[in-house]
Motif scaffolding. Structure first.
Motif, PDB file in Angstrom:
ATOM      1  N   TYR A  13      94.936  85.455  56.757  1.00  0.00           N
ATOM      2  CA  TYR A  13      94.527  84.101  56.373  1.00  0.00           C
ATOM      3  C   TYR A  13      95.763  83.381  55.848  1.00  0.00           C
ATOM      4  CZ  TYR A  13      89.741  85.934  56.513  1.00  0.00           C
ATOM      5  OH  TYR A  13      88.560  86.493  56.908  1.00  0.00           O
ATOM      6  N   VAL A  20      97.406  85.918  53.354  1.00  0.00           N
ATOM      7  CA  VAL A  20      96.633  87.094  52.940  1.00  0.00           C
ATOM      8  C   VAL A  20      96.372  87.963  54.167  1.00  0.00           C
ATOM      9  CG1 VAL A  20      94.519  87.919  51.851  1.00  0.00           C
ATOM     10  CG2 VAL A  20      95.467  85.709  51.175  1.00  0.00           C
ATOM     11  N   ALA A  22      94.356  90.194  55.575  1.00  0.00           N
ATOM     12  CA  ALA A  22      93.033  90.732  55.240  1.00  0.00           C
ATOM     13  C   ALA A  22      92.690  91.964  56.068  1.00  0.00           C
ATOM     14  CB  ALA A  22      91.973  89.655  55.448  1.00  0.00           C
ATOM     15  N   PRO A  41      85.988  99.447  49.225  1.00  0.00           N
ATOM     16  CA  PRO A  41      85.834  98.594  48.042  1.00  0.00           C
ATOM     17  C   PRO A  41      85.881  97.110  48.390  1.00  0.00           C
ATOM     18  CG  PRO A  41      87.955  99.753  48.003  1.00  0.00           C
ATOM     19  CD  PRO A  41      87.202 100.265  49.183  1.00  0.00           C
ATOM     20  N   SER A  42      85.485  96.309  47.448  1.00  0.00           N
ATOM     21  CA  SER A  42      85.521  94.867  47.590  1.00  0.00           C
ATOM     22  C   SER A  42      86.950  94.425  47.893  1.00  0.00           C
ATOM     23  CB  SER A  42      85.019  94.277  46.276  1.00  0.00           C
ATOM     24  OG  SER A  42      84.876  92.917  46.414  1.00  0.00           O
ATOM     25  N   GLY A  43      87.090  93.522  48.869  1.00  0.00           N
ATOM     26  CA  GLY A  43      88.422  93.029  49.214  1.00  0.00           C
ATOM     27  C   GLY A  43      89.165  93.892  50.204  1.00  0.00           C
ATOM     28  N   SER A  44      88.508  94.938  50.726  1.00  0.00           N
ATOM     29  CA  SER A  44      89.219  95.853  51.625  1.00  0.00           C
ATOM     30  C   SER A  44      89.250  95.366  53.074  1.00  0.00           C
ATOM     31  CB  SER A  44      88.605  97.256  51.545  1.00  0.00           C
ATOM     32  OG  SER A  44      87.247  97.249  51.906  1.00  0.00           O
ATOM     33  N   GLY A  45      88.544  94.264  53.372  1.00  0.00           N
ATOM     34  CA  GLY A  45      88.615  93.702  54.716  1.00  0.00           C
ATOM     35  C   GLY A  45      87.372  93.895  55.552  1.00  0.00           C
ATOM     36  N   LYS A  46      86.301  94.365  54.935  1.00  0.00           N
ATOM     37  CA  LYS A  46      85.063  94.648  55.695  1.00  0.00           C
ATOM     38  C   LYS A  46      84.478  93.378  56.308  1.00  0.00           C
ATOM     39  CE  LYS A  46      82.847  96.384  52.152  1.00  0.00           C
ATOM     40  NZ  LYS A  46      83.872  96.104  51.106  1.00  0.00           N
ATOM     41  N   SER A  47      84.376  92.331  55.506  1.00  0.00           N
ATOM     42  CA  SER A  47      83.779  91.093  56.027  1.00  0.00           C
ATOM     43  C   SER A  47      84.658  90.480  57.102  1.00  0.00           C
ATOM     44  CB  SER A  47      83.566  90.076  54.902  1.00  0.00           C
ATOM     45  OG  SER A  47      82.700  90.621  53.947  1.00  0.00           O
ATOM     46  N   THR A  48      85.957  90.573  56.904  1.00  0.00           N
ATOM     47  CA  THR A  48      86.874  90.054  57.913  1.00  0.00           C
ATOM     48  C   THR A  48      86.668  90.777  59.238  1.00  0.00           C
ATOM     49  OG1 THR A  48      88.467  89.457  56.212  1.00  0.00           O
ATOM     50  CG2 THR A  48      89.327  89.728  58.447  1.00  0.00           C
TER      51      THR A  48
HETATM   52  P1  ADP Z   1      85.504  92.775  51.804  1.00  0.00           P
HETATM   53  O1  ADP Z   1      84.448  92.273  52.724  1.00  0.00           O
HETATM   54  O2  ADP Z   1      85.830  94.219  52.006  1.00  0.00           O
HETATM   55  O3  ADP Z   1      85.227  92.461  50.366  1.00  0.00           O
HETATM   56  P2  ADP Z   1      87.153  90.612  52.854  1.00  0.00           P
HETATM   57  O4  ADP Z   1      87.314  90.798  54.301  1.00  0.00           O
HETATM   58  O5  ADP Z   1      86.168  89.600  52.382  1.00  0.00           O
HETATM   59  O6  ADP Z   1      86.882  92.025  52.175  1.00  0.00           O
HETATM   60  O7  ADP Z   1      88.553  90.220  52.212  1.00  0.00           O
HETATM   61  C1  ADP Z   1      89.787  90.868  52.523  1.00  0.00           C
HETATM   62  C2  ADP Z   1      90.925  90.074  51.868  1.00  0.00           C
HETATM   63  O8  ADP Z   1      91.033  88.804  52.498  1.00  0.00           O
HETATM   64  C3  ADP Z   1      90.716  89.800  50.402  1.00  0.00           C
HETATM   65  O9  ADP Z   1      91.979  89.848  49.778  1.00  0.00           O
HETATM   66  C4  ADP Z   1      90.157  88.399  50.381  1.00  0.00           C
HETATM   67  O10 ADP Z   1      90.456  87.753  49.171  1.00  0.00           O
HETATM   68  C5  ADP Z   1      90.878  87.756  51.552  1.00  0.00           C
HETATM   69  N1  ADP Z   1      90.102  86.676  52.202  1.00  0.00           N
HETATM   70  C6  ADP Z   1      88.862  86.785  52.735  1.00  0.00           C
HETATM   71  N2  ADP Z   1      88.478  85.610  53.277  1.00  0.00           N
HETATM   72  C7  ADP Z   1      89.501  84.749  53.082  1.00  0.00           C
HETATM   73  C8  ADP Z   1      89.733  83.365  53.407  1.00  0.00           C
HETATM   74  N3  ADP Z   1      88.826  82.644  54.087  1.00  0.00           N
HETATM   75  N4  ADP Z   1      90.912  82.800  53.040  1.00  0.00           N
HETATM   76  C9  ADP Z   1      91.830  83.519  52.377  1.00  0.00           C
HETATM   77  N5  ADP Z   1      91.693  84.817  52.046  1.00  0.00           N
HETATM   78  C10 ADP Z   1      90.547  85.423  52.384  1.00  0.00           C
END
Ligand code: ADP
Ligand code: ADP
Length: 234
Positions: A13, A20, A22, A41-48
């Protein structure tokens, strides 16, 4: 051939000078009919990873290949078509439309999917029966419990008979009984109807129903191991 193939997949991102990373260098395949849990864990990139799998965002490096088609070769319209024809989404926060009844939420999703054949009422009845929400269909989301809302969201995802089901923390907001009902339905979709399921979860109990578990940390896949394939009885 695998139904999902990620090759050195990455997403960074960018906003101004801030970058970032991700997701970095993710490589894995998923065979048709597999059930894979994604944990970390939270922030590990799962949602991405979930957004990339669903074609909801573009990779900044590597490839996301779904059913032999590289998302990068598709324009936005084609990506949307691909998503509608192959993927059912389930979210932690249900994402139901608040002004519509449960039934309308499901029917409108079917309409938007662009299927040429009309909605199969028998299939819908079968799904809502299995989910135990048949008598709740004329209610709006605000009149339903969280567990009931998630079951409506599952019926909405399954009504199109998607080849792939992507679920992002589907049990995150639910009590144990509702969680088990959700997990049982995902497992039945997988085992009886051969749908490929990828489920993000924080919950080790939930993760243990998968065939394989993909672990993530700091934007990287740190391991892929066999799951327990635990059978769920709600
Ligand atoms: P998870 O789902 O495991 O919590 P995310 O995929 O949401 O992880 O996030 C991975 C990293 O990318 C984190 O550091 C998060 O802060 C960052 N991130 C997620 N979405 C965005 C975005 N739209 N813009 C900038 N950084 C992002
Ligand atoms: P067909 O390919 O002939 O439509 P399916 O295997 O898709 O057959 O469906 C057989 C029956 O199972 C139908 O009644 C259908 O509504 C139901 N069904 C299909 N997918 C699911 C699912 N994921 N969960 C529960 N029932 C399903």
């Amino acid at each position: 051939q695998p139904i999902i193939r990620a090759e050195h997949l990455g997403k960074t991102y960018r906003s101004g000078k801030i970058e970032v990373p991700a997701l970095q260098d993710a490589t894995f395949t998923v065979d048709p009919g597999e059930f894979v849990s994604i944990v970390g864990p939270s922030g590990s990139g799962k949602s991405t990873l979930f957004y990339l799998l669903g074609g909801l965002t573009r990779a900044t490096s590597g490839k996301m290949i779904i059913d032999g088609v590289d998302f990068a070769t598709l324009n936005d319209g084609e990506r949307t078509e691909m998503r509608k024809s192959k993927i059912g989404f389930i979210f932690q926060k249900f994402n139901l439309l608040p002004t519509l009844t449960a039934r309308q939420n499901i029917e409108i999703a079917y309409g938007i999917s662009g299927r040429s054949e009309p909605l199969d009422k028998g299939h819908l009845a079968h799904l809502t029966d299995m989910l135990g929400i048949t008598d709740r269909l004329d209610h709006r989301p605000s009149e339903l419990s969280g567990g009931q809302q998630q079951r409506v969201a599952i019926a909405r995802a399954l009504v199109t008979r998607p080849a792939i089901i992507l679920a992002d923390e589907p049990t995150g907001n639910l009590d144990t009984a509702s969680s088990d009902a959700v997990l049982e339905m995902l497992q039945r979709s997988n085992r009886e109807f051969k749908q490929t399921v990828l489920m993000i979860t924080h919950n080790p109990e939930a993760a243990s129903i998968a065939d394989r578990i993909l672990r993530m940390r700091d934007g990287k896949i740190t391991g892929i191991e066999a799951g327990l394939g635990r059978v769920v009885h709600a």
